[in-house]
Design a protein around this motif. Structure first.
Motif, mmCIF file in Angstrom:
data_model
loop_
_atom_site.group_PDB
_atom_site.id
_atom_site.type_symbol
_atom_site.label_atom_id
_atom_site.label_comp_id
_atom_site.label_asym_id
_atom_site.label_seq_id
_atom_site.Cartn_x
_atom_site.Cartn_y
_atom_site.Cartn_z
ATOM 1 N N ARG A 129 0.814 -1.223 0.000
ATOM 2 C CA ARG A 129 0.000 0.000 0.000
ATOM 3 C C ARG A 129 0.845 1.270 0.000
ATOM 4 O O ARG A 129 0.551 2.229 -0.718
ATOM 5 C CB ARG A 129 -0.957 0.000 1.184
ATOM 6 C CG ARG A 129 -1.894 1.176 1.152
ATOM 7 C CD ARG A 129 -2.942 1.069 2.205
ATOM 8 N NE ARG A 129 -3.741 2.266 2.215
ATOM 9 C CZ ARG A 129 -4.638 2.527 3.112
ATOM 10 N NH1 ARG A 129 -4.866 1.658 4.081
ATOM 11 N NH2 ARG A 129 -5.326 3.630 3.072
ATOM 12 N N THR A 130 1.903 1.304 0.793
ATOM 13 C CA THR A 130 2.764 2.484 0.843
ATOM 14 C C THR A 130 3.382 2.744 -0.526
ATOM 15 O O THR A 130 3.434 3.884 -0.994
ATOM 16 C CB THR A 130 3.870 2.305 1.901
ATOM 17 O OG1 THR A 130 3.246 2.091 3.164
ATOM 18 C CG2 THR A 130 4.758 3.527 1.978
ATOM 19 N N GLU A 131 3.807 1.689 -1.190
ATOM 20 C CA GLU A 131 4.434 1.815 -2.508
ATOM 21 C C GLU A 131 3.454 2.318 -3.564
ATOM 22 O O GLU A 131 3.793 3.152 -4.398
ATOM 23 C CB GLU A 131 4.991 0.457 -2.927
ATOM 24 C CG GLU A 131 5.635 0.437 -4.295
ATOM 25 C CD GLU A 131 6.130 -0.950 -4.646
ATOM 26 O OE1 GLU A 131 5.626 -1.497 -5.643
ATOM 27 O OE2 GLU A 131 6.999 -1.480 -3.944
ATOM 28 N N GLY A 133 0.322 3.695 -2.923
ATOM 29 C CA GLY A 133 -0.477 4.827 -2.481
ATOM 30 C C GLY A 133 -1.967 4.641 -2.721
ATOM 31 O O GLY A 133 -2.730 5.593 -2.710
#
Length: 168
Positions: A129-131, A133
């Motif tokens: 998710r962080t990668e 967004g």
């Protein structure tokens, strides 16, 4: 009890320039790997669910499955690139290396991401998710192990994929 085995994702993602939704699983099961394509266990309801939602006949071979995905503007892949796992037990997954989802997200007009089951959702939120967004919407697993959901109930819950796939 099965021993841990190092598994590398055996399948390429399925997508094209028109894919509007991305459905992510965790990792292909033993049966899927034996049968050479996603959701290959004969009791997995994925293909019946997708076909019913889009008013199609359930595909029986890999080419028909790919064609159905393309017609429905669905991209399909898994969160995991490689891991250690015992058999097909999602609860045993460890030492995860995730797939680079940007391969699809940078080439397709993906509007929504959906997880086929809680494990795919959990792994995506933890590792991807962080990668990306981007948020993911969890849907109930189509696995035969998910006995709490009848085919009809799965179809009702999964019908949310239709709207973004149609570009609405």
């Amino acid at each position: 009890m099965a021993e841990y085995e190092k598994i590398k994702q055996p399948f390429e993602p399925v997508y094209d320039k028109d894919s509007r939704i991305l459905i992510l699983g965790s990792l292909p099961s033993v049966k899927s790997r034996e049968n050479g394509f996603y959701y290959g266990h004969p009791q997995n309801r994925f293909w019946k669910v997708i076909a019913d939602i889009y008013g199609s006949t359930a595909p029986v071979n890999i080419e028909e499955k790919k064609e159905l995905l393309h017609q429905c503007k669905i991209a399909l892949w898994d969160v995991i690139e490689s891991c250690e796992i015992k058999g097909s037990s999602d609860s045993s997954i460890r030492d995860v290396k995730t797939a680079d989802l940007r391969m699809i997200l940078n080439q397709c007009p993906i509007e929504e991401l959906f997880a086929n089951g809680k494990t795919a959702e959990k792994l995506y939120n933890k590792f991807s998710r962080t990668e990306t967004g981007r948020q993911i919407i969890a849907l109930p697993s189509t696995s035969p192990a998910n006995a709490a959901y009848s085919l009809e109930k799965l179809i009702r819950r999964w019908s949310v994929i239709r709207e973004p796939a149609e570009g609405k």
